[in-house]
Every structure is written in C-alpha cells, then in structure tokens.
Scaffold this active site. Sequence first.
Site, PDB file in Angstrom:
ATOM      1  N   TRP A 180       0.737  -0.895  -0.010  1.00 31.92           N
ATOM      2  CA  TRP A 180      -0.043   0.432  -0.139  1.00 31.92           C
ATOM      3  C   TRP A 180       0.743   1.379   0.280  1.00 31.92           C
ATOM      4  O   TRP A 180       1.926   1.258   0.916  1.00 31.92           O
ATOM      5  CB  TRP A 180      -0.818  -0.025   1.374  1.00 31.92           C
ATOM      6  CG  TRP A 180      -1.557   1.115   1.406  1.00 31.92           C
ATOM      7  CD1 TRP A 180      -2.434   1.311   0.329  1.00 31.92           C
ATOM      8  CD2 TRP A 180      -1.943   1.961   2.838  1.00 31.92           C
ATOM      9  NE1 TRP A 180      -3.640   2.160   0.736  1.00 31.92           N
ATOM     10  CE2 TRP A 180      -3.201   2.840   2.144  1.00 31.92           C
ATOM     11  CE3 TRP A 180      -1.332   1.435   4.118  1.00 31.92           C
ATOM     12  CZ2 TRP A 180      -3.828   3.854   3.672  1.00 31.92           C
ATOM     13  CZ3 TRP A 180      -2.014   2.629   4.585  1.00 31.92           C
ATOM     14  CH2 TRP A 180      -2.891   3.648   4.580  1.00 31.92           C
ATOM     15  N   ASP A 261      -0.660  -5.814   9.499  1.00 33.76           N
ATOM     16  CA  ASP A 261      -1.807  -4.946   8.999  1.00 33.76           C
ATOM     17  C   ASP A 261      -3.210  -5.600   8.431  1.00 33.76           C
ATOM     18  O   ASP A 261      -2.509  -6.526   7.377  1.00 33.76           O
ATOM     19  CB  ASP A 261      -1.029  -3.767   7.550  1.00 33.76           C
ATOM     20  CG  ASP A 261      -2.337  -3.091   7.286  1.00 33.76           C
ATOM     21  OD1 ASP A 261      -1.740  -2.322   6.049  1.00 33.76           O
ATOM     22  OD2 ASP A 261      -3.169  -3.233   7.578  1.00 33.76           O
ATOM     23  N   LYS A 297     -12.757  -1.093   5.498  1.00 33.82           N
ATOM     24  CA  LYS A 297     -14.103  -1.626   4.413  1.00 33.82           C
ATOM     25  C   LYS A 297     -15.467  -3.361   4.932  1.00 33.82           C
ATOM     26  O   LYS A 297     -16.214  -3.084   4.308  1.00 33.82           O
ATOM     27  CB  LYS A 297     -13.356  -2.582   3.678  1.00 33.82           C
ATOM     28  CG  LYS A 297     -12.284  -1.410   2.974  1.00 33.82           C
ATOM     29  CD  LYS A 297     -11.035  -1.243   3.465  1.00 33.82           C
ATOM     30  CE  LYS A 297     -10.530  -0.417   2.255  1.00 33.82           C
ATOM     31  NZ  LYS A 297      -9.395   0.727   3.162  1.00 33.82           N
TER      32      LYS A 297
END
Lengths: 451, 462
Positions: A180, A261, A297
């Site tokens: 990311w 993560d 999300k």
Amino acid sequence: MHKGNIAPSSPADRRLTTLARHLESSTMDSANQSIDVSPTSGFSGGQNSVFHHVVQAPEDPILGVTVAYNKDPSPVKLNLGVGAYRTEEGKPLVLNVVRKAEQMLVNDSSRVKEYLPIVGLADFNKLSAKLILGSDSPAIRENRVTTVQCLSGTGSLRVGGEFLARHYHQRTMYIPVPTWGNHPKVFGLAGLSVKTYRYYDPATRGLDFQGLEEDLGSAPSGSIVLLHACAHNPTGVDPTTQQWEQIRKLMRSKALLPFFDSAYQGFASGNLDSDAQSVRMFVADGGECLVAQSYAKNLGLYGERVGALSIVCRTADVAGRVESQLKLVIRPMYSNPPIHGASIVGTILKDSSMFQEWTNELKAMADRIISMRHQLLDALHARDTPGDWSHIIKQIGMFTFTGLNSEQVAFMRKEYHIYMTSDGRISMAGLSTKTVPHLADAMHAAVTKMG
Amino acid sequence: MASSLLSSLAPSAPLHLQDHVKQANMSLGTSKRISILSGKDFTNGKCFSRTSMTIAFNASRFNNITMAPPDPILGVSEAFRADSNEMKLNLGVGAYRTEKLQPYVLNVVKKAETLMLERGENKEYLPIEGLAAFNKVTAELLFGSDNTVIQQQRVATVQGLSGTGSLRLAAALIERYFPGSKVLISSPTWGNHKNIFNDARVPWSEYRYYNPKTVGLDFDGMLSDIKAASEGSFVLLHGCAHNPTGIDPTPEQWERIADVIQEKYHIPFFDVAYQGFASGSLDKDASSVRMFSARGMELLVAQSYSKNLGLYAERVGAINITCSSSDAATRVKSQLKRLARPMYSNPPIHGAKIVANIVGNPELFGEWKQEMEMMAGRIKSVRQKLFDSMCAKDDSGKDWSFILKQIGMFSFTGLNTAQSENMINKWHVYMTKDGRISLAGLSSAKCEYLADAIIDSCHNVI
C-alpha cells in the site's frame, strides 16, 4: 502601524535551505514565486509570505485518483481507484446493520459525548481483539494483549510505528514490494527506517516465495516485518497456509517482529475466521506481534475512522506497561479517539444477531466482488484479449493487480475515462455488471494498442 | 535448519510456560522436541542461536519498557472514578456539566444527528483535508464571513482531530518548513502543549504569563520574553479563556502584544478551544484573532469544537493558516494534507457533519448561540456563588476576587501541589496539581463545600 512580515536574512536563509531540500521531492511551478498582493488587501505593499518557501505538494497518489475522477465530466467515467465498496448500482453502501446500530445510538437518550479514555472505548477494544485473535485465544485469556482504539488502519499503523521507534531495540521495518502506497510514509514519519522484502513476482503474477525467504532470512535479527494479514494490497496475492507456516518459522528463528496489517478481515474469503488465520498462527506459538485492524471496508465505516492496534506480549505485566506507553504516543497526537464509529462497531459485535447480520452482509459484498472477477475474465476472453488473465480470479480481496503498466493506465484514463492507480491496481468493488464491458474494452484497447 | 527446536526455559520457569512447552511438544510431534536449559541461561535473557528456534520462548522484546505515569489531566478523571466517597467532586478535566453535574449533549446537536440519520448519508472517506462544508463554516466562524482573508481565499483550513490534532498538524508543518524555529508557550499553559511539540520535535521555550503575586497577567514579563526570542519564532497564544489561568489580556494589551510580535517578525499561533465559552459571545471571543488578522499578519489558528458544541469525543476541530496570498494558502494546505495522510489518512466524518449542519443552518446556529450563552452563563453564576461563599467563610482577608476576574471554564486558584493534593486526598475534590479547577464541573449546590476545601488547603497546608 502596519508592519510587514518581511523576514530578514537569518530566518530567510533557513527557509531557503529548506526550500532547496524540498525541491528534490516536490514539484514546483513558477507561480510559487509570485506574491499575490491585492491592492485592496490593506497591506503596505510588496510583502513576502513567511510561507513563500512552501511548495505545492502533489496529490496523494491513491486518494488523488478520486480527485481527478471527480473533475472528469465524462458520463462513462469509472472510478476503480480507492478501495471503497460500491453496490451493483455503483453507489456507496452503508450496511443495514450499521444503520440499525446508529439508530439505536441516536435513540438512546442516555448517551453522552464525553471524552473517551486515551485508549478508546473499552468494549470496542475487547471485542476487536476477540474478532482478530479468536474469542478463545490464550493470549486474551492470559491478559497478554493490549488493544487501543485508533484512527482506522492508518492510525493504528502510525501509533504502532511510533511506539516501536521509541521502545523497540530494532528500528528497521521491512515492507513487501509492492505494498500500500501509504505504508512507507506512515512508518518513515513514525521514526522507523524502512527497507523492503521481495513479495510479488510479475513473471508468475504470484508470490516470490524464495525471494521473500531470502530477504527475511538476511534481515538483521529483531527487525520488524510488515505482513498483510489477508488480501494483500495491491496484488491480491496471499501466501498459502503452508507458506504462512514457513514464514512464521523463519521469522521466529530470526526473532523478527511481526506487524500485521489487517484491513480486509472477512473481505478476502467472505469468512471472518478464515481471514484471521495468518495472525492466529503467529499468536498460537506464544510469541509477540502487533496487529493493526481497520473496520473501514468490512463494516463500511470508511469515514468514521475506526480501527484498533493490538500488541500481543509475552506476559500480562509487559502488556500493561506497553499500554501505558501507547497512551503517551496518543495523547500528544490527538488526545483520545472519536467515539461514533467505535460505538457502532461495539454495538454490532456484542449483539449476536447483529453480528450474524453483519457476517451475511459481509459475505454478500465479498461474493459480489468475486462475481465481478469472473465477469471481467469472461469479458476479456470474449474479446480474445491477448495474454493470460487468470490472475483476475486467482487474486484475493478487493483489488486486482492487472499487470497493466503506467502507459496503459494513462491511456485508459485518457481514452476511456477509467481511473485507477498507476501501478495497474483496480478496485473490483467499483465495478458492476453494467460497467464490466466498458472496462474490458478499455483493457483490450490498452493491451492491443500499447503492447 | 533441520533438526532441533530449542527453547530456553529454566526448570524453575513459571508453570504455565512449562505447559506451553508441553503443548508445543505435543503439536510438533516426536521428531522435534523442546529441551529445557539451565536456569542461568534463561535469567541472563540470552537467545540460543546455535540451533533454530521455531517457538519463541525467550523474554519479551518489550521487557525493559517502564510503566508510564497517568496523564496529569485525563488521569484525574480516572482517579475520580475510582473514588467511592460520596462527597467527591470532579473539577479536573474541562468538560461542561449541568447544575446536576451531568454531562450535557446540546439540543442542537441532537437535532443535527437526527437530521443526518433521516437523510441516510453515506460514510465515504472524507478528503484528506476534511469535509469542505465544515472547513468553510469553521473559517467563517473564526474570522467572520466578511473577513478579507476569507473573501480573498487566503486561509488554508484543514479539518483536524479537535484542538490536539490541529495543533499537532501545525507542529508537524513547523518542524518540516521552519526547522530550528521555536514555539514560545506561556508559563503556565495547557499541560499537553509541550508534549505535542516534543513529539513533533519542535523546540519550545516559555514566556512569562502568570504572576502568582498579583494572580494576574505578568504583562511586562510576557512582552519582554517575546521580544527577547530570536526573530521568526512562533508565539502560542490562547485566543480567549487562557487555560489553566483564566487570565486573558485586555484589548489594549492584545494590541501591544501584536506590536511586539510584528516587530520581531514572529508568527502568532492561536489556540482557540473556548470560542463562545469565555464571554458567551462567539464573535467577542474571536476578537483577539480578528484583530491580529486585520493587521495583515499571517496566523496559525488551532480550533476545537469540543467544548463550545459539546462534541468532546467526536474529535472535531481545524487548523487554519492565514497567508498573505491565496497561492501560499493553497500550497500550505497541500503540505498540511501531506502530513495528515501518514498520520490517519483523513479525519472522522461524524462530528464534522454535525458542525456543518449547525453552523451552516441559520436556525440551528441561532439555537446554538442560545445554548452557548446558557452554558457560559452557568459558569459565570457559579463563579459568583463560589466567590460569595469564599468571602462569607474566609476571614483571613485574602483577596478572592480573582475568581470573578478570571474567564472561561477554569480558575487558577493559586494552590500549590501539596495544597492541591490536600484537596484531592482530604476533600475528594479532584483537580490538577497546578492548582487549576474546572468551574464547568461545579454546581451551585457544591460551592460551599468547595469553599471549605479551598480555605482549608490554602491556610492549613504549606
């Protein structure tokens, strides 16, 4: 009476030096040098701003995609940039169970808006730890976990990074290539030095497992290693269970510190527990790790900024001391976290029927994404688009790492008004049955015209 | 890497660790066993690297971390909660309480939240700089919508995590673009200010502010220290209702402060956490900021809605930077975004929407102003009641009028650490050890009790 802010030489010299430093990393145009003084502004003319050396920063590469998309007037434009779920109608989705929880909160007249503790909402923290570690986790039973509410995934990573930079003996963080885009900035500003380990193999469009093992194997003992718990962003390529076990063994043998993560728990396979297996495998061996969790999300709480940082320690005593030090990181950053999103999450997690509703809605979102994958692959086959596109259905999670290069991406933006990040990553969540053909046409054109 | 797994566990290691070893051995199968080494090796905390370890039973990597002390301000509420005494009073953190000492959610906030839910708004990511509608009304609230800086688009406003988060963003900007520049903070100031600048790696020093002898402003000291600082320093000023002292400069004093700042090419950095709470009027409380702005000075202003809209836990605020050109404002804003993205990506939406709905709606805004006056009014009346109680009970001739002169939520009692501890330990009156009490946490009914406590602590404890 009206004196200027014109800086004499000494502070100006400092600023010029800063300006020179920043010229390397930022774009600059001639407009930066002009001083805009309107005749009606009331200044005694010709004032320099104390900020005149501050250059225009480029747009964030990921969030900037949406900025560019918003500016585009084309009716066929498609935003496949940021990972935000869209319905089949192309609309943002607020989960039913979230609306329900919010209604309950607003209707509850006993609720107040008093400051949360620095570590956040206690219920939320406990339930978040259970969600990722498993409610029967020995680490939780033994009180070896400290969990602090943070600002979604980013905030959890930043707080964890700052904590490690201050208190951990090894200040090097290894991140996968690619990862990311915000990861290196988060950890760099937290005070860690960022290095990389091989991860994605463009030739196979899969995991470069050998490269990963070599790079982690040669990392200095004790180094921190960032691991995507599931649904690797941007590639969608995850290690298999066996590969995870080998990674675990390797890391423990070198005393490498895992920092997970977890931004897509439930979104990868559709199952919350399956998506937590990598983390739980590491915790099961009794060792220490950090986990950054995001509800952006999987609960669609993007803008509420809800997440948590858990640090699994060897003993309850260590966990207590670690928590006290985490508070010292948080207090000078934002004092205490925002209540709204965490309250929604807590409400849902503690109610078994709402939790069940959530898992159903989550599975529906994950299933829609999987169906988009199949539809896109079928559409490319139907067009006889050259190349092997099977990775579209092999990759996991919200994104597809198409393999398109930056020229092809630029072409698709210009000619087809399709917006994605320049690394060729597309958010499947932004596709619908209606828009798949347009994307397939664009990809076909990009591949055939630009090789 | 074949054969053995090694675990360094002293035979005297706690039983549960030995169980782990047994369990691990069971799951590993007979080909790999964990052996137990001598106690000495374990207590030295050494790692046995000759053979590979697949189970980590060495000591914690965080073993040398010490227990941090509780936050001096937020820790007060924790201690209060733990106290079971029925007379206890929480005058620690600056959070408004009703006369019944209950937390207060403004009616106008409840209305806004209901509206938001009815509209079924989505929860998409805000832009890094926050909600545009929020940023607009926030800058207007602070500077006045007819202010030149707004009309000329010379303000860079970025939504931040209340006051703290906004200060931190500004500090990060200072560190990056004004390396070596100091921030001058008042002595005393809000306890978290120095932590923010320390963590942002911005050097700071203090300017004299509070004069314990007069229980007033050490104005000459303040001007002198600001003058003495090297040119181009940032001067942190409390826009109104100074925390912790409640002592604000007069309008004339503000003008002199502005003069000195301009002479030294310093940059004013306002912390505005109590707009509306000082006098009850939102505009009046912004007059210091507006006066500096009218002089054409470039300013930094950190704003919070925690107190004046009672949005404490929603974490809503903003950093505003006024620049001499709209171009500079655009560039500054872009750099603030670049600092926010690796900290939390984008700010929380809920509180910002509440503010935008209230401040942007004339009817709700009017209602807010009334509730604001009511809250500020209650604090003023409690000040009066406390003052009256002090005068009635204390015959030492000590001048308690500072209670009436001080402004805002807090009163700086002049009590020292030992005396403050007496307040906590003997009287169960919770306050910060710098002698600050939050009048927002005081009811009329408790004024006499508090008066007794202060008099006792003041006269009977050294």
